[in-house]
Enzyme design. Structure first.
Site, mmCIF file in Angstrom:
data_model
loop_
_atom_site.group_PDB
_atom_site.id
_atom_site.type_symbol
_atom_site.label_atom_id
_atom_site.label_comp_id
_atom_site.label_asym_id
_atom_site.label_seq_id
_atom_site.Cartn_x
_atom_site.Cartn_y
_atom_site.Cartn_z
ATOM 1 N N ASN A 81 19.570 99.928 -15.069
ATOM 2 C CA ASN A 81 20.955 99.823 -14.610
ATOM 3 C C ASN A 81 21.795 98.921 -15.506
ATOM 4 O O ASN A 81 22.986 99.158 -15.695
ATOM 5 C CB ASN A 81 21.014 99.351 -13.148
ATOM 6 C CG ASN A 81 20.306 98.036 -12.906
ATOM 7 O OD1 ASN A 81 19.131 97.894 -13.240
ATOM 8 N ND2 ASN A 81 20.993 97.075 -12.331
ATOM 9 N N HIS A 82 21.182 97.889 -16.113
ATOM 10 C CA HIS A 82 21.948 97.044 -17.031
ATOM 11 C C HIS A 82 22.229 97.771 -18.348
ATOM 12 O O HIS A 82 23.293 97.600 -18.929
ATOM 13 C CB HIS A 82 21.198 95.734 -17.285
ATOM 14 C CG HIS A 82 21.280 94.795 -16.119
ATOM 15 N ND1 HIS A 82 22.244 93.824 -16.009
ATOM 16 C CD2 HIS A 82 20.537 94.720 -14.988
ATOM 17 C CE1 HIS A 82 22.083 93.167 -14.864
ATOM 18 N NE2 HIS A 82 21.049 93.692 -14.231
HETATM 19 MN MN LIG Z 1 17.405 96.500 -12.947
#
Ligand SMILES: [Mn+2]
Length: 244
Positions: A81-82
């Site tokens: 997600n980053h």
């Molecule tokens: Mn993560």
């Protein structure tokens, strides 16, 4: 047609007949610590491969070293997600990203930001690795389906852009399996390897191996051998998984 259809969202790797395959949890800009963990395991860059559950950047001090690592022929991450913030830097909520460790990126020249974006958009959502004992799947957070085959189909032939976005976001963000203690596992795989939720010790729920032992924080990096499913360092049965 979806505009990103040419990007491979699922990458498959044949078995490594020359050396060992490892997976590692979230890195978050701590490549010096990661290298130390590889050295301790006797990692051989000429024969071994390192798969990563993603979250390569944000929070740590060496985020810009990610370029060097992405150029290593034995280093194969999925998108966390980053990492997805980097892919969406020109459209995402920058304030939210900075709050979550993205300050390293914000001051970079636009051409550099675009260079990162191009490299990160190449990261697959899922990786599958063949081993002698069966197929290993890797995603950042979770496989949101009962079977790996369904995830592969949804990623490779999504019925709509909206549906694809939902599936990708579940792969990168979901904590429901570990929070619920769900031991149902994922069909069609020998093992699924995920990170995203920091634990004191790796946790195995069904055939799902949660390996983010917070080497980027005050924990340690765990290297999971994909052939044996053994961890370096070994799981300590005396310690609980929970962080608190
Ligand atoms: Mn993560």
């Amino acid at each position: 047609m979806l505009e990103t259809i040419e990007v491979s969202r699922v990458k498959r790797f044949a078995a490594n007949t020359a050396g060992r395959d490892f997976a590692v949890g979230d890195i978050h800009g701590h490549f010096t610590r990661l290298q130390a963990a590889l050295d301790a395991a006797g990692f051989d860059p000429a024969a071994d491969r390192l798969f990563s559950v993603g979250d390569l950047v944000d929070r740590g001090p060496e985020c810009e070293d990610v370029i060097k690592w992405l150029n290593k022929p034995w280093f194969h991450p999925v998108r966390g997600n980053h990492d997805d913030y980097v892919c969406r830097f020109d459209t995402c909520d920058i304030g939210n990203w900075m709050y979550n460790g993205g300050t390293w990126f914000v001051g970079l020249p636009l051409t550099e930001q675009q260079n990162y974006q191009v490299m990160f958009q190449d990261l697959p959502i899922a990786i599958e690795v063949e081993t002698a004992k069966g197929l290993i799947g890797i995603v950042h957070a979770d496989c949101p389906f009962q079977s790996w085959g369904q995830l592969r189909a949804e990623l490779e032939s999504p019925e709509s852009g909206k549906r694809l976005k939902q599936v990708q976001n579940s792969c990168m963000w979901s904590r429901s399996r570990i929070q619920d203690g769900d031991t149902c596992g994922v069909e069609g795989l020998r093992a699924l390897v995920v990170g995203h939720t920091p634990l004191r010790q790796p946790a195995v729920l069904g055939n799902v191996h949660h390996i983010d032992t917070a080497g980027w924080m005050d924990g340690h990096f765990t290297l999971l051998n994909l052939a044996t499913l053994e961890c370096i360092p070994p799981i300590n049965p005396e310690l609980s998984h929970d962080w608190d």
